[in-house]
Design an enzyme around this catalytic site. Structure first.
Site, PDB file in Angstrom:
ATOM      1  N   PHE A 153       0.822  -1.208   0.000  1.00 35.70           N
ATOM      2  CA  PHE A 153       0.000   0.000   0.000  1.00 35.70           C
ATOM      3  C   PHE A 153       0.860   1.264   0.000  1.00 35.70           C
ATOM      4  CE2 PHE A 153      -2.742  -3.240   1.685  1.00 35.70           C
ATOM      5  CZ  PHE A 153      -4.032  -2.877   1.334  1.00 35.70           C
ATOM      6  N   ASP A 154       0.486   2.200  -0.857  1.00 38.02           N
ATOM      7  CA  ASP A 154       0.930   3.572  -0.702  1.00 38.02           C
ATOM      8  C   ASP A 154       0.255   4.097   0.571  1.00 38.02           C
ATOM      9  OD1 ASP A 154       1.857   6.233  -1.379  1.00 38.02           O
ATOM     10  OD2 ASP A 154      -0.166   6.636  -2.116  1.00 38.02           O
TER      11      ASP A 154
END
Length: 211
Positions: free
Chosen positions: A8-9
Site C-alpha cells: 500500500f501507498d
C-alpha cells in the site's frame, strides 16, 4: 496470476494527508520569503517525493534551496503535520477482511520518510497490520524502493502495488508487479486510466475484490 503481498501507498491511499502537507509546504515557502500557495495547487502534487514538488512549486532546480525547503517542511511536519492526517473511512475494515482470508501479507511503500509513515500508522492503530514500512527520501524514486524490496527478497513477484497516483502504478509495473489504482485519493480517473493498472477501485471496500 496468484497474489501474496499487498503493498500500500500511504498518502491518498490509507489516509488523507492534505491538511498537514499543505500547511507544511506553505510553512516552508513562507520561511524563505515566498508566498503561500492555494490549497488546491499544492494538493495536486500530493504523492510524488518532496523535492520534486518543491521544484515544481518554486520553479528552481537549485539543490541547496530545495534541500533547505524540504528541511523546513519536515520541521513542521515532524511536530504537527503528521497528526493532521485523516484515515479514510473503510480502510480498517477492509484490511481486517483481507487479513482474515490469510491469503496476503501487507506492507507499505511510500515516498514519505519512513519514521513519519510509522507515526501515522501507529496513530491510527494500523502499524501491526503491516510487516514492513518502506519510506522514501530525497533522490529516491518509488520504483527504486520496490526494486530494493524485491532484490532483498522482502516481497515476491506476486505482489500487488496499490496507490492513488500514476507514480504508484508505474513503479509497480516497472518491477513486473500487478497494480491497483484507487480513486478516493488524489489521482483522477484520467491519470490512472492512462497508466492502465491491473485493477481500478472507487471505494476502499472494493479492495476485497483482490481476494
Amino acid at each position: 496470476m496468484s497474489k501474496d503481498w499487498l503493498i500500500f501507498d500511504l498518502d491518498g491511499t490509507i489516509s488523507d494527508p492534505k491538511d498537514g502537507i499543505v500547511r507544511s509546504f506553505n510553512y516552508a515557502l513562507q520561511a524563505f520569503g515566498m508566498p503561500a500557495r492555494p490549497e488546491a495547487e499544492i494538493a495536486a502534487y500530493i504523492g510524488p517525493p518532496l523535492d520534486q514538488t518543491f521544484i515544481q512549486l518554486v520553479g528552481s532546480h537549485d539543490p541547496g534551496l530545495i534541500q533547505m525547503l524540504v528541511a523546513q517542511y519536515r520541521e513542521r511536519y515532524a511536530e504537527i503535520g503528521y497528526r493532521e492526517n485523516q484515515l479514510y473511512p473503510g480502510i480498517p475494515s477492509v484490511l481486517e477482511q483481507l487479513a482474515a482470508s490469510e491469503q496476503y501479507r501487507f506492507g507499505v511503500c511510500t515516498s514519505k520518510r519512513a519514521d513519519f509513515a510509522e507515526k501515522i500508522l501507529e496513530m491510527f492503530g494500523l502499524r501491526e497490520q503491516f510487516e514492513f514500512v518502506s519510506g522514501g527520501d530525497i533522490g529516491v524514486e518509488k520504483w527504486q524502493q520496490l526494486e530494493g524490496l524485491r532484490r532483498e527478497g522482502v516481497i515476491s513477484q506476486q505482489a500487488v502495488m496499490i496507490g492513488d497516483r500514476a507514480v504508484d502504478i508505474t513503479a509497480g509495473q516497472r518491477n513486473g508487479l500487478q497494480t491497483a489504482g484507487v480513486l478516493w485519493g488524489y489521482g483522477s480517473v484520467e491519470e490512472l486510466s492512462q497508466v492502465a493498472p491491473t485493477y481500478l477501485f472507487e471505494q476502499p471496500a472494493q479492495l476485497a475484490q483482490l481476494e
